[in-house]
Design an enzyme around this catalytic site. Structure first.
Site, PDB file in Angstrom:
ATOM      1  N   ASP A   1       1.271   1.929  -0.490  1.00 30.78           N
ATOM      2  CA  ASP A   1       1.486   3.037   0.453  1.00 30.78           C
ATOM      3  C   ASP A   1       1.523   4.371  -0.286  1.00 30.78           C
ATOM      4  O   ASP A   1       1.579   5.435   0.325  1.00 30.78           O
ATOM      5  CB  ASP A   1       2.740   2.816   1.312  1.00 30.78           C
ATOM      6  CG  ASP A   1       4.013   2.774   0.493  1.00 30.78           C
ATOM      7  OD1 ASP A   1       3.939   2.770  -0.755  1.00 30.78           O
ATOM      8  OD2 ASP A   1       5.105   2.754   1.106  1.00 30.78           O
ATOM      9  N   SER A   2       1.434   4.320  -1.623  1.00 30.81           N
ATOM     10  CA  SER A   2       1.257   5.547  -2.404  1.00 30.81           C
ATOM     11  C   SER A   2      -0.014   6.277  -1.976  1.00 30.81           C
ATOM     12  O   SER A   2      -0.180   7.457  -2.278  1.00 30.81           O
ATOM     13  CB  SER A   2       1.195   5.225  -3.904  1.00 30.81           C
ATOM     14  OG  SER A   2       0.283   4.181  -4.158  1.00 30.81           O
TER      15      SER A   2
ATOM     16  N   ASP B   1       0.613  -3.179   1.010  1.00 29.20           N
ATOM     17  CA  ASP B   1       1.961  -2.636   1.158  1.00 29.20           C
ATOM     18  C   ASP B   1       2.270  -2.482   2.637  1.00 29.20           C
ATOM     19  O   ASP B   1       1.477  -1.898   3.380  1.00 29.20           O
ATOM     20  CB  ASP B   1       1.995  -1.241   0.522  1.00 29.20           C
ATOM     21  CG  ASP B   1       3.103  -1.090  -0.485  1.00 29.20           C
ATOM     22  OD1 ASP B   1       3.964  -1.977  -0.564  1.00 29.20           O
ATOM     23  OD2 ASP B   1       3.082  -0.073  -1.204  1.00 29.20           O
TER      24      ASP B   1
ATOM     25  N   LYS C   1       3.533  -6.648   0.496  1.00 28.65           N
ATOM     26  CA  LYS C   1       4.667  -6.194  -0.334  1.00 28.65           C
ATOM     27  C   LYS C   1       5.649  -5.456   0.557  1.00 28.65           C
ATOM     28  O   LYS C   1       5.236  -4.634   1.383  1.00 28.65           O
ATOM     29  CB  LYS C   1       4.186  -5.291  -1.471  1.00 28.65           C
ATOM     30  CG  LYS C   1       5.344  -4.776  -2.337  1.00 28.65           C
ATOM     31  CD  LYS C   1       4.851  -4.142  -3.615  1.00 28.65           C
ATOM     32  CE  LYS C   1       4.418  -2.713  -3.467  1.00 28.65           C
ATOM     33  NZ  LYS C   1       5.436  -1.775  -2.948  1.00 28.65           N
TER      34      LYS C   1
ATOM     35  N   GLU D   1       9.587  -3.426   0.460  1.00 27.92           N
ATOM     36  CA  GLU D   1      10.588  -2.822  -0.421  1.00 27.92           C
ATOM     37  C   GLU D   1      11.992  -3.256  -0.005  1.00 27.92           C
ATOM     38  O   GLU D   1      12.297  -3.377   1.185  1.00 27.92           O
ATOM     39  CB  GLU D   1      10.474  -1.295  -0.372  1.00 27.92           C
ATOM     40  CG  GLU D   1       9.157  -0.779  -0.912  1.00 27.92           C
ATOM     41  CD  GLU D   1       9.109   0.739  -1.035  1.00 27.92           C
ATOM     42  OE1 GLU D   1      10.137   1.411  -0.807  1.00 27.92           O
ATOM     43  OE2 GLU D   1       8.022   1.257  -1.373  1.00 27.92           O
TER      44      GLU D   1
ATOM     45  N   GLU E   1      10.579  -1.294 -10.121  1.00 26.44           N
ATOM     46  CA  GLU E   1      10.138   0.092 -10.355  1.00 26.44           C
ATOM     47  C   GLU E   1      11.313   0.965 -10.790  1.00 26.44           C
ATOM     48  O   GLU E   1      12.413   0.902 -10.199  1.00 26.44           O
ATOM     49  CB  GLU E   1       9.521   0.673  -9.076  1.00 26.44           C
ATOM     50  CG  GLU E   1       9.105   2.133  -9.249  1.00 26.44           C
ATOM     51  CD  GLU E   1       8.210   2.670  -8.142  1.00 26.44           C
ATOM     52  OE1 GLU E   1       7.854   1.913  -7.223  1.00 26.44           O
ATOM     53  OE2 GLU E   1       7.861   3.870  -8.222  1.00 26.44           O
TER      54      GLU E   1
HETATM   55  O1  KIV Z   1       2.639   2.111  -3.307  1.00 26.74           O
HETATM   56  C1  KIV Z   1       2.506   1.850  -4.510  1.00 26.74           C
HETATM   57  O2  KIV Z   1       1.599   2.315  -5.177  1.00 26.74           O
HETATM   58  C2  KIV Z   1       3.505   0.988  -5.130  1.00 26.74           C
HETATM   59  C3  KIV Z   1       3.418   0.829  -6.609  1.00 26.74           C
HETATM   60  C4  KIV Z   1       3.990   2.024  -7.234  1.00 26.74           C
HETATM   61  C5  KIV Z   1       4.068  -0.405  -7.058  1.00 26.74           C
HETATM   62  O3  KIV Z   1       4.334   0.483  -4.459  1.00 26.74           O
END
Ligand code: KIV
Length: 317
Positions: free
Chosen positions: A63-64, A102, A132, A134, A199
């Site tokens: 989600d970055s 994500d 993924k 969090e 992280e």
């Molecule tokens: O969204 C992302 O890029 C991440 C990584 C930093 C692990 O969660």
């Protein structure tokens, strides 16, 4: 390829070498063999394809992308539909790596059933092989695992908690906090998570948890002792327009590379140096001759008309 590049029958790209597919159980196997896991984010077809062909084991549609691709201030605003769109593009590119999507902020933070329904969309509609999430959301991880959806957990500095954390700060800085982090990691593993991203935590914390945990840890800003490492692609190649975090190593300067290419292109257009004759399409010689003949015919016709007009004018005088 450019849309106007016509294939001469040759394959559009080199045949892809068949490689054993990376799966979630394969990551655990790598941990047991002491084989480091390489992971990288990707958000589009071309980057994902490069990462896959370079042998990266796990590709995360992170989600970055909200920040590095869409220009948002943090990751919170990206939607499920946007994440699905990018996951589909990555999925189309990847043959070998494990594709992890994500789950964006808000898509799994209320009822477990809602998180499950959204995770199913990533698998069903976008081809994700794992999701993924969090935080220590043990119940949700259990529900996903029971629904046959592999899960990567994410602990420590969890960017979706930016407001609660009061910024992007290194987490688990006390012995108690390390114990809590380890307990959370075990709870996720016991609930069925296949791997955990750690992280922004001290190296010592990551080392201890990695040694104790039966599933792989994948670190980002967590030191070298994790079972694997992940970086954001845009950090790796300097495409973030911001100073890098301490843990980032820049392997290329794509900003400088692209900037120079774009500037040279603009200059060439402005000086009419692009495109050249060799970069232009041409008519066959027979058609060119016909055009010349037509033009000469048209010219002589135009001359005759002009001459006649002159004659008429002089006759009138
Ligand atoms: O969204 C992302 O890029 C991440 C990584 C930093 C692990 O969660």
């Amino acid at each position: 390829m450019s849309l106007t590049e016509f294939s001469s029958g040759a394959p559009l790209s080199p045949p892809r070498v068949p490689l054993p597919k990376v799966t979630m159980p394969a990551l655990t196997e790598m941990k047991h063999q002491g084989k480091p896991i390489s992971a990288l984010t990707a958000y589009d077809y071309s980057t994902a394809r490069l990462a896959d062909e370079a042998g990266i084991d796990l590709i995360l549609v992170g989600d970055s992308l909200a920040m590095v691709v869409l220009g948002h201030e943090n990751t919170l605003s990206v939607t499920v539909d946007e994440m699905l769109h990018h996951t589909r593009a990555v999925r189309r590119a990847v043959r070998r790596a494990l594709v992890v999507a994500d789950m964006p902020f808000g898509s799994y933070h209320s009822a477990v059933a809602e998180g499950l329904a959204n995770a199913v969309r990533f698998v069903k509609e976008a081809g994700a092989e794992a999701v993924k999430i969090e935080g220590p959301r043990v119940e949700l991880v259990r529900a996903l695992t029971e629904a046959e959806i592999p899960v990567v957990g994410h602990l420590g500095l969890t960017p979706q908690s930016v407001h609660r954390m009061g910024g992007y700060r290194v987490q688990a800085r006390t012995a108690d906090a390390v114990l809590q982090l380890e307990a959370d990691a075990f709870a996720l593993a016991n609930a069925g998570a296949g791997a955990i991203v750690l992280e922004g935590v001290p190296r010592e914390a990551a080392e201890q948890i990695t040694a104790a945990l039966p599933i792989p840890t994948i670190g980002i800003g967590a030191g070298p002792d994790c079972d694997g490492q992940i970086l954001v692609f845009h950090d790796l190649v300097n495409l973030t327009f911001a100073p890098p975090a301490k843990f980032v190593r820049r392997y290329a300067d794509a900003s400088a590379f692209f900037r120079s290419a774009i500037e040279r292109y603009r200059e060439d257009v402005e000086h009419r140096a692009f495109p050249s004759d060799a970069e232009s399409y041409h008519l066959p010689e027979s058609a060119r001759r016909m055009i010349r003949i037509n033009r000469e015919g048209a010219d002589s016709m135009a001359n005759r008309v002009a001459r006649e007009e002159l004659n008429q004018q002089s006759n009138r005088r």
